[in-house]
Design a protein around this motif. Sequence first.
Motif, PDB file in Angstrom:
ATOM      1  N   ILE A 364       0.844  -1.207   0.000  1.00 33.29           N
ATOM      2  CA  ILE A 364       0.000   0.000   0.000  1.00 33.29           C
ATOM      3  C   ILE A 364       0.875   1.251   0.000  1.00 33.29           C
ATOM      4  CG2 ILE A 364      -1.656   1.323   1.370  1.00 33.29           C
ATOM      5  CD1 ILE A 364      -2.818  -1.378   2.316  1.00 33.29           C
ATOM      6  N   ILE A 365       1.898   1.262   0.845  1.00 32.29           N
ATOM      7  CA  ILE A 365       2.782   2.428   0.925  1.00 32.29           C
ATOM      8  C   ILE A 365       3.489   2.652  -0.409  1.00 32.29           C
ATOM      9  CG2 ILE A 365       4.841   3.364   2.043  1.00 32.29           C
ATOM     10  CD1 ILE A 365       3.985   1.870   4.596  1.00 32.29           C
ATOM     11  N   GLU A 366       3.901   1.563  -1.051  1.00 31.01           N
ATOM     12  CA  GLU A 366       4.575   1.692  -2.340  1.00 31.01           C
ATOM     13  C   GLU A 366       3.655   2.329  -3.376  1.00 31.01           C
ATOM     14  OE1 GLU A 366       7.176  -1.049  -5.454  1.00 31.01           O
ATOM     15  OE2 GLU A 366       5.868  -2.026  -3.980  1.00 31.01           O
ATOM     16  N   ARG A 367       2.388   1.889  -3.378  1.00 32.47           N
ATOM     17  CA  ARG A 367       1.442   2.483  -4.331  1.00 32.47           C
ATOM     18  C   ARG A 367       1.164   3.947  -3.986  1.00 32.47           C
ATOM     19  NH1 ARG A 367      -3.626  -0.782  -6.703  1.00 32.47           N
ATOM     20  NH2 ARG A 367      -1.880  -1.714  -7.836  1.00 32.47           N
ATOM     21  N   LEU A 368       1.124   4.260  -2.708  1.00 37.45           N
ATOM     22  CA  LEU A 368       0.935   5.654  -2.294  1.00 37.45           C
ATOM     23  C   LEU A 368       2.076   6.527  -2.802  1.00 37.45           C
ATOM     24  CD1 LEU A 368      -0.290   5.136   1.377  1.00 37.45           C
ATOM     25  CD2 LEU A 368      -1.595   6.236  -0.445  1.00 37.45           C
ATOM     26  N   LEU A 369       3.297   6.033  -2.663  1.00 37.44           N
ATOM     27  CA  LEU A 369       4.452   6.803  -3.127  1.00 37.44           C
ATOM     28  C   LEU A 369       4.411   7.008  -4.637  1.00 37.44           C
ATOM     29  CD1 LEU A 369       7.273   5.194  -0.940  1.00 37.44           C
ATOM     30  CD2 LEU A 369       6.294   7.478  -0.706  1.00 37.44           C
ATOM     31  N   GLN A 370       3.880   6.028  -5.357  1.00 37.61           N
ATOM     32  CA  GLN A 370       3.729   6.190  -6.798  1.00 37.61           C
ATOM     33  C   GLN A 370       2.674   7.238  -7.122  1.00 37.61           C
ATOM     34  OE1 GLN A 370       2.742   2.233  -8.030  1.00 37.61           O
ATOM     35  NE2 GLN A 370       4.835   1.436  -7.800  1.00 37.61           N
ATOM     36  N   GLN A 371       1.583   7.213  -6.362  1.00 34.83           N
ATOM     37  CA  GLN A 371       0.478   8.129  -6.645  1.00 34.83           C
ATOM     38  C   GLN A 371       0.833   9.574  -6.360  1.00 34.83           C
ATOM     39  OE1 GLN A 371      -3.051   6.807  -4.615  1.00 34.83           O
ATOM     40  NE2 GLN A 371      -3.351   5.044  -5.965  1.00 34.83           N
ATOM     41  N   ILE A 372       1.573   9.821  -5.279  1.00 35.56           N
ATOM     42  CA  ILE A 372       1.849  11.224  -4.934  1.00 35.56           C
ATOM     43  C   ILE A 372       2.799  11.887  -5.920  1.00 35.56           C
ATOM     44  CG2 ILE A 372       1.400  10.892  -2.482  1.00 35.56           C
ATOM     45  CD1 ILE A 372       4.385  10.823  -1.989  1.00 35.56           C
ATOM     46  N   GLN A 373       3.392  11.086  -6.793  1.00 34.42           N
ATOM     47  CA  GLN A 373       4.231  11.697  -7.822  1.00 34.42           C
ATOM     48  C   GLN A 373       3.390  12.420  -8.865  1.00 34.42           C
ATOM     49  OE1 GLN A 373       7.508  11.620  -7.308  1.00 34.42           O
ATOM     50  NE2 GLN A 373       7.054  10.381  -5.505  1.00 34.42           N
ATOM     51  N   THR A 374       2.120  12.006  -8.988  1.00 31.78           N
ATOM     52  CA  THR A 374       1.271  12.580 -10.043  1.00 31.78           C
ATOM     53  C   THR A 374       0.064  13.332  -9.502  1.00 31.78           C
ATOM     54  OG1 THR A 374       0.128  10.440 -10.188  1.00 31.78           O
ATOM     55  CG2 THR A 374       1.947  10.836 -11.725  1.00 31.78           C
ATOM     56  N   ILE A 375      -0.593  12.789  -8.470  1.00 23.78           N
ATOM     57  CA  ILE A 375      -1.847  13.417  -8.025  1.00 23.78           C
ATOM     58  C   ILE A 375      -1.727  14.110  -6.683  1.00 23.78           C
ATOM     59  CG2 ILE A 375      -3.205  11.674  -9.229  1.00 23.78           C
ATOM     60  CD1 ILE A 375      -3.791  10.527  -6.338  1.00 23.78           C
ATOM     61  N   GLY A 376      -0.657  13.897  -6.015  1.00 25.89           N
ATOM     62  CA  GLY A 376      -0.580  14.298  -4.611  1.00 25.89           C
ATOM     63  C   GLY A 376      -0.551  15.792  -4.375  1.00 25.89           C
ATOM     64  N   SER A 377      -1.442  16.241  -3.498  1.00 23.74           N
ATOM     65  CA  SER A 377      -1.351  17.616  -3.016  1.00 23.74           C
ATOM     66  C   SER A 377      -0.311  17.661  -1.907  1.00 23.74           C
ATOM     67  CB  SER A 377      -2.708  18.058  -2.471  1.00 23.74           C
ATOM     68  OG  SER A 377      -3.048  17.271  -1.343  1.00 23.74           O
ATOM     69  N   ALA A 378      -0.050  18.859  -1.447  1.00 27.51           N
ATOM     70  CA  ALA A 378       0.951  19.010  -0.374  1.00 27.51           C
ATOM     71  C   ALA A 378       0.510  18.261   0.884  1.00 27.51           C
ATOM     72  CB  ALA A 378       1.157  20.489  -0.067  1.00 27.51           C
ATOM     73  N   GLU A 379      -0.822  18.284   1.164  1.00 22.57           N
ATOM     74  CA  GLU A 379      -1.320  17.623   2.375  1.00 22.57           C
ATOM     75  C   GLU A 379      -1.149  16.113   2.289  1.00 22.57           C
ATOM     76  OE1 GLU A 379      -2.953  19.800   0.600  1.00 22.57           O
ATOM     77  OE2 GLU A 379      -3.213  21.548   1.903  1.00 22.57           O
ATOM     78  N   LEU A 380      -1.460  15.538   1.109  1.00 20.04           N
ATOM     79  CA  LEU A 380      -1.327  14.088   0.960  1.00 20.04           C
ATOM     80  C   LEU A 380       0.135  13.668   1.055  1.00 20.04           C
ATOM     81  CD1 LEU A 380      -2.506  11.332   0.381  1.00 20.04           C
ATOM     82  CD2 LEU A 380      -2.376  11.828  -2.069  1.00 20.04           C
ATOM     83  N   LYS A 381       1.002  14.411   0.399  1.00 11.95           N
ATOM     84  CA  LYS A 381       2.422  14.086   0.466  1.00 11.95           C
ATOM     85  C   LYS A 381       2.915  14.133   1.908  1.00 11.95           C
ATOM     86  CE  LYS A 381       3.646  15.641  -4.191  1.00 11.95           C
ATOM     87  NZ  LYS A 381       4.363  16.624  -5.002  1.00 11.95           N
ATOM     88  N   ALA A 382       2.451  15.146   2.637  1.00 13.68           N
ATOM     89  CA  ALA A 382       2.911  15.316   4.024  1.00 13.68           C
ATOM     90  C   ALA A 382       2.547  14.108   4.882  1.00 13.68           C
ATOM     91  CB  ALA A 382       2.319  16.591   4.620  1.00 13.68           C
ATOM     92  N   ILE A 383       1.286  13.608   4.745  1.00 16.05           N
ATOM     93  CA  ILE A 383       0.901  12.510   5.642  1.00 16.05           C
ATOM     94  C   ILE A 383       1.475  11.173   5.157  1.00 16.05           C
ATOM     95  CG2 ILE A 383      -1.201  13.666   6.420  1.00 16.05           C
ATOM     96  CD1 ILE A 383      -2.770  11.638   4.694  1.00 16.05           C
ATOM     97  N   VAL A 384       1.743  11.048   3.855  1.00 17.22           N
ATOM     98  CA  VAL A 384       2.405   9.822   3.380  1.00 17.22           C
ATOM     99  C   VAL A 384       3.822   9.757   3.948  1.00 17.22           C
ATOM    100  CG1 VAL A 384       3.326   8.627   1.362  1.00 17.22           C
ATOM    101  CG2 VAL A 384       1.032   9.583   1.286  1.00 17.22           C
ATOM    102  N   TYR A 385       4.521  10.890   3.905  1.00 17.00           N
ATOM    103  CA  TYR A 385       5.880  10.914   4.460  1.00 17.00           C
ATOM    104  C   TYR A 385       5.845  10.741   5.975  1.00 17.00           C
ATOM    105  CZ  TYR A 385       7.307  12.555  -0.150  1.00 17.00           C
ATOM    106  OH  TYR A 385       7.532  12.661  -1.495  1.00 17.00           O
ATOM    107  N   GLU A 386       4.784  11.252   6.603  1.00 19.57           N
ATOM    108  CA  GLU A 386       4.640  11.064   8.046  1.00 19.57           C
ATOM    109  C   GLU A 386       4.400   9.594   8.372  1.00 19.57           C
ATOM    110  OE1 GLU A 386       4.727  11.889  11.944  1.00 19.57           O
ATOM    111  OE2 GLU A 386       5.161  13.333  10.339  1.00 19.57           O
TER     112      GLU A 386
END
Length: 920
Positions: A364-386
Motif C-alpha cells: 500500500i505504501i509503495e502504491r501511495l508513493l507512486q500516486q503522490i508523484q502525479t496526483i498528490g497535493s501538499a497535504e497528501l504528500k505530508a501525511i504519506v511521508y509522516e
Amino acid sequence: MNKQQSKETLKEKVRGIFGLGTPRQQAKHCDSKLPEFIITADIIKELHPDCGLSNRIRVMNQICDLAKIKKFEENAVEAVWKAVEDMLSPEQPPEARHAVLQLLRAIIQGQGEWLGPLRAYFFKVIRDYQPCHEDLSERLEVFKALTENGKDITYLEEDIARFVLLWMDIGLTSDFLHVLVNLVKYNSCYLDQNVSSMVQKICVLCNRTTSSTDIEVALQVLDAVVCYNCLPSESLTVFIITLCRTVNVKEFCESCWKLMRKVLGTHLGHSAIYTMCRIMEERVYMEDAPLLRGAVFFVGMALWGAHRLHALKNTPTLVLPSFYKAMSCANEVVSYEIVLSITRLIKKYGKELQVVTWDILLGIIERLLQQIQTIGSAELKAIVYELLTTVEELYEQNGYHGSTEKFFSLVEKCADKRPDASVLTLISYRAQSIQPAKDGWIQSLYCLMEKFFRNETRSVIRIKVLHILSFVLSTNRQLYEDELIEKVVIPQLSGIAEDRDLAVRKQATQLLVDLAEGCNTHHFTSLLDIIERVASRSLSCSGSLEVSERDPTTDSPMEDVKTAVLGLLEILQSKLYSLPASHASRVYELLVSHQQLHYKNKYCSATASTIRLQVFDFFLKMHADSLHRIGVPNKDGVMRFSPYCYCDTGEPEKRVCDKKPAGSISPPAGSPAPAAALPASAASIRTAYLPYAPAFSVLLQCLKMDTDWKVLKLVLDKLPWMLQYKVLLLTSSCSLDQLCSTLCAMVTDRQISDRLKKMPEGSSRTDVQLAVVPVLTTITSYHSYLDQSRQRELVQCLETGLIYRCAKQCVVALTMCTVEMPDIMIKLLPALIVKLTHISATVAMASPMLEFLSTLVRLPHLYGNFVAEQYVSVFAISLPYTNPSKFNQYIVSLAHHVIAMWFIRCRLPFRKDFVQYITK
C-alpha cells in the motif's frame, strides 16, 4: 363491581408502563363529563351542495372550531362527513378539497377518542384520495393527526405497511420521514414485510437529495430500523453504500459512524465488513471516491479505531488487501483516508503486526508513493511521508516485524523528500550490508556514495556517508585497501576541493589524510594530489574580518585548508619512518610550496596564520644527527631519526655500513639494507633527500614579510634551538648570510611594528628587537660561514641595539662576538668600549657588562693596542658596580675582580694614573 374496577386499574397500569392508550383513556374519562354538542338539521342543511361553495366552506370552518373544543353527539361526525364528502371529488376546486381535509383533521384531533372504526374509514379516504399526487401536505397532516405522528395505528394495522410504501412513492418528504420514525419505533411489527423496500427507498433519497434536513431525518429512520426492527440482509448492501457516501458530509460523519457501529454490533457485523471490502474491490466502484473513502473509514474505525468493536474477528490481514484494491484508480481523497487509517493501525498495533500484514502494508505504501508523484497535493504528500516516519520510529524501537529491505527500498525511492533523520537511518541500514561477506559490497559502497554523497546536498547526510566510508576503510583496508581506494575513494572524492560545502570538504579531507597516512602503495600519490588541491584553495578573507573572528563558534571558510595542511604534517611525521621514502619527500615539498603560497598571495587571515604557525613549528623542530638522518620529536618530545630520509644527497647507505662492524646481523625490518645488496632503483625507493634549504628559504620569507606577530614570535623563539643543529643547515645550501642580514634589518627597522598585526597591547618595536637579538647571538657561532662584511654588519647592528631596551641581550651577543669573531672585533672594540660607557649602571645590565669585560680581559690579542682612554673607559664601566648598597655581593665581587684583572693587564706606565682614578 369493585373487583372489576381493580382489574381495570391493573390493566391501565400495564398499558401505562408501555405508554399505550393511557392518555387517551384519561382524556376520555374526563371528556365523558363534557356536554355534547348537537349538530342540528340546519347546520347539515347549510352544508348541502345547493348552498354554494363559499357558504359551505364558511360553515365547515365553524364546525372545525367547534370540533376542537366540543364533543359531538353520537353519529354527528358521520352526518357531517356525508354532507361534505362530495367536496373531495377531483372535479371540485382545490380550496374545497383543502377545506374538507382541514375539517377532517379538526374532527380527528377533537373527536378522535370517540371515532372508533371511523378511524379506518378516514384512513381509507386519505389512502385512496384522487388525484393521488395532489394535496400531499394536507393529506399528510390528516394522517399525522390520525396516527398521532405515527404512534397510534389502531384500526389501521393491516393497511399501514402498504400505505407507507405508497406514500414513499408519492410524497417522501422530511415531514413524512418524521412520522415514519415513530411508525418504526412504535409499530415496527406491522412493517416487517416491507422494511426492505422502505430501506431501499430511504437510501435512494439519502443518496440523491442535497437537503441536509432530509438526510438527517432519513438517517433517523434507518437508525430506528436498526434499533427497533431488524435490518434485512438483502438491504445491507444499499444500506452500507448509503452510509459510506453520507459519512463524507462533515455534519453527518458522527451520526453515520454511530449508526454503522450499531449495525456492526449486530449479527450482520461480519457481513457488513465483508460488504465494504467487496465494495473496495469491485471494478464498478473503482472511480466512486466518496463511496470508497467511506468504506475505508468504517472498516478502519471498526477494526482498529478508537472505538473498535471487539466482537468483530476480522484481522487487518483480511481487510488490507481491499484497501490496496481501492487504490487501483488513483484518487487523492481515497488515498488520504487510507493513509490515515493505516497510520492509526501502525501507531496502535504496529508491534503486534506480523510479516504477512507488513507485506500488504508495504505494498500500500509503495502504491501511495507512486500516486503522490502525479496526483498528490501538499497535504497528501505530508501525511504519506509522516506514515514512513511512523514506521521508522517503530523500526528504531525494534517493533517492526516486516521486511526491512523492502521498507528501506521504499524510503530510498523518496530519499530526496525525506527529513535528515530518516535518510540517516536508511544509510545506517545500508551500511550494515557493506562488508566483505556480502557479494558486490564494494559496488554497494560506491552506489551509496554516489546517491548520498555526490548527488546529495544536505551536509549532515553527506558527512554520515563519509563516516561510513571511513569505518569501512578502517576495518577492511588491510586486505582491500587498493580496491577501495581505486573503486570508491578516488572516483568519489577526487573533486572534493571544488565542493561548496565547507563541513563536507573538511570531513572528506580528514578522511583522505587518515587514509594517506597509512597508505604505502602507488595510490598514495593520487590521494596526495587530492589533498594538495584542497590545500591550494585560497586563504584570502572575503570581508574585513574572517567569519571565525566575528563569531568564534562558527567554522572559518578555510577550515578545510587548515585540515589539509595539518594533515600533511601528520602524514610527513608518519612517512619519515616508513617506506617508500619518496612519499615523505613529496609531502615535504608540498608543505614548503604551500608556505610559499602564503607570502606570494599575502594571506593574512586568522586561519592562514594558524597554518603558518603549525608548519613553521614543525620545520623548526626538525633535526639531523651525525649520520645526516632527519628527525623530529614525537608527541612525548623524544627525538626519533628516520632510517630512510636524509638531509643531503650523500651516500647514506655507506654511512650506515661504515658505522656497522663487519659480520653484523642483517638489518631489522624497516631499516635500509646495505647499498651493495640493492640495485639503484631499490635504493632510491628506500632513501629520500629532504634538504632543509627550501624550508629555510620560507623561514627567511617569514622574517621579511609575515605580518602576524604570533607567527614571527614563534619563528624567532625557535630559531636559536634549530640553529644549534648545524648538520641540518650546513648539509644544504641555507643562506646564513641572508638570515643574518634580515635579522639585522629587523633590529634597525623603525617601521617594523607598523607591519605587524595582532601584537599585544602595549607592544612595540622593542619587543621585536628583544626576540631578534638571541637569534643573532646564536648566529655568531656560524661566523666562518658569514662574509666579513656580514660579520661587521652583525656587530654594528648589536652596537645599535645598545641604546634600546634590548641592550642587555646585545651585550651578551657582543660577548659571543669577541670570542667567535676576533678579527672583526679587534677593529671595532675601541669604539665599542666607549659606547658601553654611555650605558647606565643598572642591576639588569650589571651581569652582562661585567661578564663582557671579564671575557675580554682573557683575550689580550684584542686589546693589545688599547690606549689609556680605552682602559679608563673599562674602569669607568666597572667602578659603579662596586657599590654594595646598590648591587648584590656577586656583582660587587665580580666588579672588583674585573678592575683588578684589567689593572694587572694594563701597561706599567698607565698604572700610576689609574691608581689615582680608581681610588678617587
